[in-house]
Design an enzyme around this catalytic site. Structure first.
Site, PDB file in Angstrom:
ATOM      1  CD  GLU A 126      -4.408   3.167   1.868  1.00 18.97           C
ATOM      2  OE1 GLU A 126      -4.268   4.085   3.297  1.00 18.97           O
ATOM      3  OE2 GLU A 126      -6.040   3.773   1.224  1.00 18.97           O
TER       4      GLU A 126
ATOM      5  CG  ASP B 202      -0.606   0.472   2.809  1.00 20.00           C
ATOM      6  OD1 ASP B 202       0.609   1.230   2.403  1.00 20.00           O
ATOM      7  OD2 ASP B 202      -1.031   0.406   3.651  1.00 20.00           O
ATOM      8  CB  ILE B 203      -0.061   4.738  -1.340  1.00 21.28           C
ATOM      9  CG1 ILE B 203      -0.158   4.118  -3.099  1.00 21.28           C
ATOM     10  CG2 ILE B 203       1.056   5.712  -0.953  1.00 21.28           C
ATOM     11  CD1 ILE B 203      -1.083   4.797  -3.466  1.00 21.28           C
TER      12      ILE B 203
END
Length: 317
Positions: A236, A193-194
């Site tokens: 995300e 994930d970001i």
């Protein structure tokens, strides 16, 4: 009286052949043209006197001569008709499509029939080629197939990123897990994930956040192979299923992806956004009781990366 009736019947038959909306061509055994109806005249632009006694291949050099001769000879030898349909061969003769409604296609789709014609002595001295214009049917079928394919694509992809949605990639993971159990094939799952995505949204706005997610998806596409299955887990968070890949190969892939994202710059409304990702990997070398456990292990590895400072790759052990 009998001769008169025969002539009248022949006249009617010729009138029907000329007026029906199918192509009719009668070939002798040397492939010379004996009958050339109005349909053929209109579609080819050649008058009957131009076509008659010329060979079929002189008029239509685009025809696969070897294939057509084989078809005709089978009809003449066996004494039974032969058929082709547009799904197998879109056309025999490349006639332009002049129908305004179905003008999406450049050429006329065709079904064809080859029929043996027996002489009075019972021998087959001629073969009749009948050409049916099925452009309407073919075009409608192709449009329906394209629409169904698009619906299938939309049902399996995430609208924002174009990657597979969770339902589709999870089904692909289930299938790959079953193959692993049956054939002992390798596979690895990468989840990432970001980092600090909420901060990106808060600082630059949600549209900028969407741009970051979209460009992350594009970087994933650039890093994956055709056989890999990339999807959006939600928000995300992303996943990449790597078939036939061991843990070492998965770490190499994940590190390459991490570096690619770290080096990337998203420019939104004149503002530069740089970001990183944290990644977790689980592979099928360790015993599992189902594909869901592989997701769970990759998720554990992902959160280990985040807990250790983010922007790194962790392999579940």
């Amino acid at each position: 009286m009998s001769d008169s009736n025969d002539l009248s019947e022949l006249h009617w038959l010729l009138a029907i052949v000329q007026s029906i909306d199918v192509g009719v061509v009668v070939l002798d055994r040397e492939y010379r043209i004996d009958v050339w109806n109005t349909f053929m005249e209109n579609r080819s632009g050649r008058l009957p006197e131009e076509a008659r006694k010329k060979t079929f291949f002189e008029l239509f050099p685009e025809v696969d001569e070897q294939w057509f001769r084989r078809k005709v000879e089978n009809v003449a030898t066996l004494g039974t008709p032969s058929f082709t349909i547009w799904e197998q061969r879109p056309y025999l003769l490349r006639f332009k499509n002049y129908q305004p409604i179905t003008g999406l296609e450049d050429f006329m789709y065709q079904n064809t029939t080859l029929m043996p014609l027996k002489a009075l002595n019972g021998s087959i001295e001629q073969v009749c080629l009948i050409i049916y214009d099925v452009t309407d049917v073919a075009t409608n079928r192709r449009q329906l197939q394209a629409a169904n394919q698009e619906l299938q694509r939309l049902s399996s992809t995430d609208r924002l990123t174009g990657l597979f949605n969770r339902g589709h990639w999870e089904e692909m993971l289930r299938q790959d897990y079953a193959r692993h159990r049956r054939y002992e094939r390798n596979a690895a799952l990468v989840m990432f994930d970001i980092d600090h995505f909420k901060k990106i949204n808060d600082s630059y706005g949600h549209q900028a956040g969407d741009a970051v997610i979209q460009q992350t998806a594009e970087l994933v596409r650039q890093c994956t192979r055709d056989a890999d299955i990339a999807g959006r887990y939600g928000g995300e968070e992303f996943v990449v299923l790597l078939p036939d890949t061991d843990s070492e190969g998965a770490v190499t892939f994940a590190e390459r992806l991490r570096q690619s994202i770290e080096a990337h710059e998203v420019v939104h409304e004149g503002r530069s956004i740089r970001f990183t990702v944290s990644l977790g990997i689980a592979d099928l070398s360790e015993p599992t009781n189902g594909y869901a456990q592989l997701i769970e292990r990759a998720d554990i590895a992902l959160y280990s990366s985040k807990a250790s400072g983010r922007n790194q790759v962790t392999l579940y052990r």
